[in-house]
Design a protein around this motif. Structure first.
Motif: not given
Length: 213
Positions: A26-27, A80-84, A101-103
């Motif tokens: 998706p990205v 590098d990092v995923v902010i949740k 944005a990722v699912a």
């Protein structure tokens, strides 16, 4: 004739299919289709990477199907990092200065749970990108700090709640390494062991102890 033949190998009016694995698909798809498309495109790695500018492309494979179809396979490096925040996930690539944005998040990723970030998607992504370096550094000291939660507010900026009841106010993302070092220095002071103090680190070179809440 040789020149024309070489051009025919790298350019065509075609149906292009772009493929990627798992979370990458998706990205890659949203970046690929966000760029204008002409009737002709170059079929080489450089042109594909240029079209996916902003993504850390690690590998490109091009499979041409005569006469007019082509399949492009794309691999990109992990973020590098995923902010949740709740169900929202922002995959941040700090080298390229981009966030998407990722699912879902892979178990191997560096995921940082936050609260107080803007909920609107574009602003959530930009805010995640802004605070990603600070969040990464906080995660490097996660055990040392005993982090309980990370939150953002308009009045104090980024703040970190610790398991011993203390709060570190970091403010913006500037001078993050210095702020964390000063915070750790205060936490190591015997006088503040067991105290539920708020430590304001927003002032350059200082750590202001606000006392028990």
């Amino acid at each position: 004739m040789k020149l024309l033949w070489r051009m025919g190998l790298v350019a065509l009016a075609t149906r292009v299919s772009v493929q990627a694995d798992s979370w990458e698909a998706p990205v890659v798809d949203q970046v690929w289709h966000s760029r204008s498309q002409g009737l002709l495109m170059l079929l080489n790695r450089a042109s594909v990477v240029d079209r996916l500018k902003g993504l850390p492309v690690s590998d490109v494979t091009i499979r041409r199907e005569r006469p007019w179809n082509v399949t492009i396979g794309v691999d990109i490096a992990d973020p590098d990092v995923v902010i949740k925040q709740g169900s929202k996930l922002a995959a941040v690539f700090m080298q390229t200065g981009t966030a998407y944005a990722v699912a879902e998040a892979s178990k191997s990723w560096n995921v940082v749970d936050v609260s107080g970030f803007p909920s609107a998607s574009p602003v959530f992504l930009s805010t995640s990108l802004e605070y990603a370096p600070l969040c990464c550094q906080l995660m490097e000291h996660r055990d040392e700090l005993a982090i309980l939660g990370i939150s953002l507010s308009s009045s104090t900026g980024l703040a970190v709640r610790l398991k011993d009841g203390k709060t570190l106010i970091l403010g913006d993302s500037a001078n993050s390494a210095s702020k964390i070092e000063r915070g750790i220095a205060v936490l190591d002071m015997p006088a503040y062991k067991g105290e539920k103090a708020t430590i304001d680190l927003r002032f350059d070179g200082q750590a202001v102890i606000l006392g028990s809440p």
